[in-house]
Design an enzyme around this catalytic site. Sequence first.
Site, mmCIF file in Angstrom:
data_model
loop_
_atom_site.group_PDB
_atom_site.id
_atom_site.type_symbol
_atom_site.label_atom_id
_atom_site.label_comp_id
_atom_site.label_asym_id
_atom_site.label_seq_id
_atom_site.Cartn_x
_atom_site.Cartn_y
_atom_site.Cartn_z
ATOM 1 N N HIS A 10 0.843 -1.193 0.000
ATOM 2 C CA HIS A 10 0.000 0.000 0.000
ATOM 3 C C HIS A 10 0.883 1.249 0.000
ATOM 4 C CE1 HIS A 10 -3.073 2.631 2.321
ATOM 5 N NE2 HIS A 10 -3.195 2.797 1.031
ATOM 6 N N GLU A 70 3.239 0.533 3.058
ATOM 7 C CA GLU A 70 2.675 -0.330 4.093
ATOM 8 C C GLU A 70 2.443 -1.710 3.453
ATOM 9 O OE1 GLU A 70 -0.885 0.497 7.208
ATOM 10 O OE2 GLU A 70 -1.333 0.990 5.141
#
Length: 286
Positions: free
Chosen positions: A135, A147
Amino acid sequence: MGVVGCGLMGSGIAEVCAKAGYTTLVREIDDRLLARGLERVHKSLGTAVERGKLSPSERDTVIGRIRGTTSLDDFRDCELVIEAATENPDIKKRTFAELDRICAPHAILASNTSSIPIIQMAGATQRADKVLGMHFMNPVPVMPLIEYVRALTTSDETLDAARRFGESLGKRVIVSKDRAGFIVNFLLIPYLCESVRMLEQGFATREDIDVGMMLGTSYPMGPLTLLDFVGLDTTLFIADILFDEFKDPRFAAPTLLRQMVAANFLGRKTGRGFYNYQAGERPPSR
Ligand code: CAA
């Protein structure tokens, strides 16, 4: 490298991969969207040159590493594919099943989803150990974080290889378990929703809410400005997914947010959100 989708996130991901030296193939569903996405990459690289982050010759080299396509079949030689298509579970599952058929068995498949459980995409493939979430944050070329999301099935080898890849982009990597919101949105979404509730209840003006957090806690933008930047529709979509999963009122979208989305006040992308950019309004700055 392969990147599926050349929208705001996909174009940023393609840009940072090419900047790090990877030959990058980016796929959009038609020529018009592809041209628009590649234009976005060129514009961002132009900004990087203007800001002294890249020389003109480096920019040209980076552009030379990116190739656009409208066919996933061209991804057959990719070692890693990052999917950054629309946040729709069915589209994502179909894309992963197709990538699984096309890519070499050792290739890693990642999704940039901000909210959909990674296990859904992993389960659509025959290589669930080689699927994870990556992410990226918006704007991708500027934000230093990725992430990662480890699904129940993601192997240590996949996570290690992905970690080396993320660091080769010059980003810091954090790892979350596979539940809605991961780390960042689990904390960010209630904060953004609370700022809308505060405005809705007439507790403070939009400017004071934004200036309060910007100058009081050194956030680069106040929450309402950030909502306009991220997109009110995107925020609502994530809030609804979080609420569905946890049934916790912290994640319940405020009525004002829902109504603004219905009115197409989506933030910067439609020219109007908490601030009316079309009318020349600007959020408070430092
Ligand atoms: N390429 C490379 N560098 C660039 C660039 C580009 N295209 N555009 C800007 N930069 C650099 C600038 O040169 C500058 O670098 P220095 O600090 O070294 O001078 C830096 O990026 C900041 O750029 P600006 O000066 O133009 O802009 P700013 O200082 O106003 O910052 C911002 C803009 C980075 C967007 C900042 O306001 C910010 O961090 N806002 C918060 C963004 C945020 O929270 N993003 C996460 C959203 S949540 C998310 O993404 C998850 C989700 O799922 C919803």
